[in-house]
Design an enzyme around this catalytic site. Structure first.
Site, PDB file in Angstrom:
ATOM      1  N   THR A  30     -12.925   6.432  -0.566  1.00 31.19           N
ATOM      2  CA  THR A  30     -12.729   7.433   0.324  1.00 31.19           C
ATOM      3  C   THR A  30     -11.504   8.005   0.346  1.00 31.19           C
ATOM      4  OG1 THR A  30     -14.055   5.960   1.879  1.00 31.19           O
ATOM      5  CG2 THR A  30     -12.715   7.639   3.014  1.00 31.19           C
TER       6      THR A  30
ATOM      7  N   LYS B 261     -11.407   1.246   9.632  1.00 29.73           N
ATOM      8  CA  LYS B 261     -11.398   1.083   8.183  1.00 29.73           C
ATOM      9  C   LYS B 261     -11.171  -0.374   8.013  1.00 29.73           C
ATOM     10  CE  LYS B 261      -9.777   2.886   3.791  1.00 29.73           C
ATOM     11  NZ  LYS B 261      -9.550   1.540   3.312  1.00 29.73           N
TER      12      LYS B 261
ATOM     13  N   ASP C  82       0.916  -1.270   0.057  1.00 27.85           N
ATOM     14  CA  ASP C  82       0.051   0.008  -0.148  1.00 27.85           C
ATOM     15  C   ASP C  82       0.686   1.219  -0.034  1.00 27.85           C
ATOM     16  OD1 ASP C  82      -2.205  -1.471   0.162  1.00 27.85           O
ATOM     17  OD2 ASP C  82      -2.884  -1.062   2.007  1.00 27.85           O
TER      18      ASP C  82
ATOM     19  N   CYS D 130       8.095  37.529  18.637  1.00 24.23           N
ATOM     20  CA  CYS D 130       8.941  36.309  18.100  1.00 24.23           C
ATOM     21  C   CYS D 130       8.821  36.059  16.709  1.00 24.23           C
ATOM     22  CB  CYS D 130       8.390  34.887  19.071  1.00 24.23           C
ATOM     23  SG  CYS D 130       9.249  33.582  18.502  1.00 24.23           S
TER      24      CYS D 130
ATOM     25  N   CYS E 125       6.306  29.443  23.795  1.00 24.85           N
ATOM     26  CA  CYS E 125       6.723  30.659  23.897  1.00 24.85           C
ATOM     27  C   CYS E 125       5.806  31.549  23.870  1.00 24.85           C
ATOM     28  CB  CYS E 125       7.821  30.866  22.688  1.00 24.85           C
ATOM     29  SG  CYS E 125       8.475  32.762  22.599  1.00 24.85           S
TER      30      CYS E 125
ATOM     31  N   LYS F  60      -4.782   6.683   7.385  1.00 27.44           N
ATOM     32  CA  LYS F  60      -4.202   5.484   7.375  1.00 27.44           C
ATOM     33  C   LYS F  60      -2.619   5.968   7.705  1.00 27.44           C
ATOM     34  CE  LYS F  60      -4.832   2.881   3.900  1.00 27.44           C
ATOM     35  NZ  LYS F  60      -5.016   2.392   2.532  1.00 27.44           N
TER      36      LYS F  60
ATOM     37  N   TYR G 130       2.298   1.930  -3.504  1.00 21.60           N
ATOM     38  CA  TYR G 130       1.148   2.331  -4.411  1.00 21.60           C
ATOM     39  C   TYR G 130       0.941   3.752  -4.039  1.00 21.60           C
ATOM     40  CZ  TYR G 130      -3.291   2.444  -6.672  1.00 21.60           C
ATOM     41  OH  TYR G 130      -4.249   2.726  -7.723  1.00 21.60           O
ATOM     42  N   ASP G 131       0.661   4.397  -2.801  1.00 21.17           N
ATOM     43  CA  ASP G 131       0.429   5.765  -2.440  1.00 21.17           C
ATOM     44  C   ASP G 131       1.631   6.779  -2.690  1.00 21.17           C
ATOM     45  OD1 ASP G 131      -2.250   5.058  -2.102  1.00 21.17           O
ATOM     46  OD2 ASP G 131      -1.776   4.692   0.228  1.00 21.17           O
TER      47      ASP G 131
END
Length: 651
Positions: free
Chosen positions: A107, A144, A63, A413, A407, A303, A66-67
């Site tokens: 999705t 999922k 996966d 800043c 801070c 994911k 692939y992504d």
């Protein structure tokens, strides 16, 4: 080369090896770095074949690859390619093709908290446009499932297919497949899954992976003994999404405890889960947000790419974020993870650094979850931590805020200046046009303070690259922000003093006039309910820091409404009452109606509690909110009834 079964899956998907040879496909999957040498047609065909194999239970690549490698290459080359904006088709099984009762989309995916926050920002924008209070929206988080998507209308079970047409696979129920948790038929979308523990014990030696087994449940005309037994023992089931365990709550609760919520939901089921689904549950807003051809805009899958490595920490460097939080960044011995050479990782906050012992010489487990800079998953061998005492950007002394080092020097800043200017206009809320993009451009042209923005002319805006119409609009909006009435507590909150959000500013100015805040002592502040000693120290210092800018801006003539307006009639029906507004209101915005209620001595909250006296319900209020109010004994009144109370008439 591919197996005979893999070739069959490719053929069933209507694909061939004309554009991309089988040999070339295997070369690209074994050497992901070579994908840059593929032409556009080869890249697209590679993704199509890889998807067909994955959907058929014979994944050729991970996966993550692939992504982050192959799909990312297409996004870089052609962000508008149809493959990126359409539903990835499921493989064809035996059974007639039929129209799905509803469109089943993919999705959209996110791998970082920043992506999720941007998604929530889009929901907030849509909610505002629709007249809904974002703070009151309920979000849902569910596992999922990593199975086979299907839809059960009570009579027929459909594969997802291409999202619009699927196959009739009702035969799986005829074979004895049950709905998970002894659920009923007809609960809509879900997935065919197999128990993880059952698969590991009984099927792992027979099937390469769970998806491969799930495919056999669907496509085999005659079940083999293993599939038949799994169905009989209810290890293989159809799991409707409606029956999934879930977390629900408002966005503030979700983002405030995101990691814990995700981990809890992720590991709650004995089925393969490859992420969590986040969505809103407001049906009206879902309809308004709609969908692309690929995914629903109101839903997101989070994911993780959980490839890990053990690595030694060389140093921990503090960095100041735009919000003033100090982020610990671990400098590491270089390590290759998910195809990238990494030398840095972020810890969540400095309390984590202290508690886990993240210092020079520590050995950590690194997990890259889609981020360019990965995060520390765990500490294997701790070391003495290094905790800064002063801001690396401005050298101001740092303060602790729960788990975070902060801070508080927000106006001076360098790392926070741009954020502080944007914060001022965002909190003031009576202007448009001064969002992140505008402030960024102004910063690039040397603008460092809010008063410098108010001094700009249309010609000066144009010289910075703004168009003539936009420049005039910005000048008009600056005038609007001075002329439109604004509460004094909102004006004070816009300066971003640490610990002085909207609530604390309103609480403080009920006791002291705005012009007197710079003479307040720590004892004066502590005397007000809700302020602690440590908080008072930081607040008085913060007031001293903003005083020069405050006096310059106050001299510009802002139309401020004072909080100290004693009630002339303590017997007013709303005096001392606690209200919550919900739904679409017609007699004014929620801010306007809240102001009017407060002027009569009422308190206005964001959510219903047992202390709430009235829930003012406009149009389009969800049943869940009304039921929650009834359960807590809260009186539910209409907008018209509220107006009667406002005018002094008893309910």
């Amino acid at each position: 080369m591919l197996t005979a079964h893999q070739k069959t899956l490719v053929s069933q998907a209507g694909l061939d090896f004309d554009t991309l040879s089988e040999q070339r496909f295997c070369q690209l999957r074994q050497h992901p770095d070579l994908i840059v040498s593929a032409d556009d047609a080869e890249l697209v065909r590679f993704l199509q074949i890889a998807n067909a194999l994955y959907r058929g239970g014979e994944a050729a690549i991970s996966d993550a690859d692939y992504d982050f490698v192959y799909l990312a290459e297409l996004k870089n080359r052609n962000p508008g390619h149809p493959l990126l904006h359409s539903v990835e088709p499921e493989p064809a099984f035996a059974g007639k093709t039929v129209d799905l009762p509803v469109i089943m989309l993919s999705t959209d995916k996110a791998y970082t908290l920043e992506e999720i926050e941007r998604w929530a920002g889009r929901i907030e924008k849509a909610a505002t446009e629709f007249g809904k209070n974002f703070a009151e929206l309920i979000f849902k988080v569910t596992p999922k499932l990593d199975g086979y998507a299907a839809y059960d209308d009570g009579e027929m079970l459909y594969t997802r297919g291409d999202g619009r047409k699927g196959q009739d696979i009702s035969r799986v129920f005829e074979r004895g497949l049950q709905v998970a948790n002894q659920g009923r038929r007809g609960l809509g979308p879900g997935e065919i899954v197999v128990s993880r523990s059952y698969f590991d014990k009984n099927l792992a030696d027979i099937f390469d992976n769970a998806r491969n087994f799930q495919a056999s449940v669907i496509k085999e005309k005659q079940l083999d003994e293993h599939a038949e037994r799994a169905i009989k023992e209810h290890a293989a089931v159809f799991y409707p999404f409606a029956l999934l365990p879930c977390w629900t709550g408002p966005w503030q609760d979700l983002i405030g405890d995101f990691e814990h919520i995700v981990k809890t939901i992720w590991h709650q089921l004995d089925y393969d889960v490859d992420g969590v689904i986040l969505e809103i549950v407001d049906d009206e807003l879902k309809t308004r947000m709609g969908a692309t051809r690929h995914h629903h805009r109101w839903q997101l899958a989070y994911k993780e790419n959980l490839q890990t490595a053990e690595v030694r920490v060389l140093n921990v460097t503090p960095q100041t974020s735009r919000s003033g939080r100090i982020t610990p960044v671990a400098e590491l011995e270089p390590v290759r993870l998910s195809g990238a050479l990494l030398s840095r990782a972020t810890a969540h906050h400095y309390k984590m650094v202290v508690d886990k012992g993240i210092g020079p010489g520590a050995i950590i487990q690194l997990a890259r979850s889609g981020e360019v800079i990965p995060k520390i998953e765990s500490v294997i061998r701790p070391a003495e931590p290094q905790v800064p005492s002063h801001c690396p950007s401005c050298n101001h002394e740092l303060v602790w805020d729960n788990d975070f080092l902060i801070c508080p020097n927000n106006l001076a800043c360098p790392a926070q200046i741009s954020n502080s200017m944007e914060h001022f206009f965002r909190v003031l809320k009576n202007n448009d046009g001064f969002g992140a993009a505008t402030i960024k451009k102004l910063y690039e042209y040397g603008i460092r303070r809010v008063d410098e923005i108010y001094a700009l002319t249309g010609e000066q805006f144009e010289s910075m690259g703004f168009g003539p119409k936009q420049s005039q609009n910005l000048v008009d909006q600056l005038a609007r922000s001075r002329n439109e009435a604004v509460e004094d507590w909102r004006f004070l909150a816009a300066f971003g003093v640490f610990r002085m959000g909207l609530g604390n500013c309103e609480r403080l100015l009920k006791h002291h006039a705005l012009i007197d805040i710079f003479t307040l002592t720590e004892a004066d502040i502590i005397a007000i309910e809700g302020f602690a000693e440590k908080t008072a120290v930081v607040i008085t210092e913060g007031f001293a820091n903003i005083k020069p800018l405050f006096e310059i801006l106050l001299a510009l003539g802002f139309n401020l409404q004072a909080s100290q307006n004693p009630l002339s009639d303590v017997s007013h029906p709303l005096a001392g009452k606690s209200l919550v507004f919900t739904g679409t209101l017609h007699s004014g915005s929620r801010d306007e109606l809240s102001k009017q209620a407060k002027a009569k001595g009422a308190k206005v909250g964001a959510s219903v509690s047992a202390k709430t006296d009235y829930l003012v319900a406009g149009d389009n209020v969800g049943a869940n909110k009304l039921n929650a109010a009834r359960d807590k004994g809260v009186d539910i009144i209409s907008e018209q009834e509220f107006l009667q109370l406002l005018n002094g008439n008893s309910a």
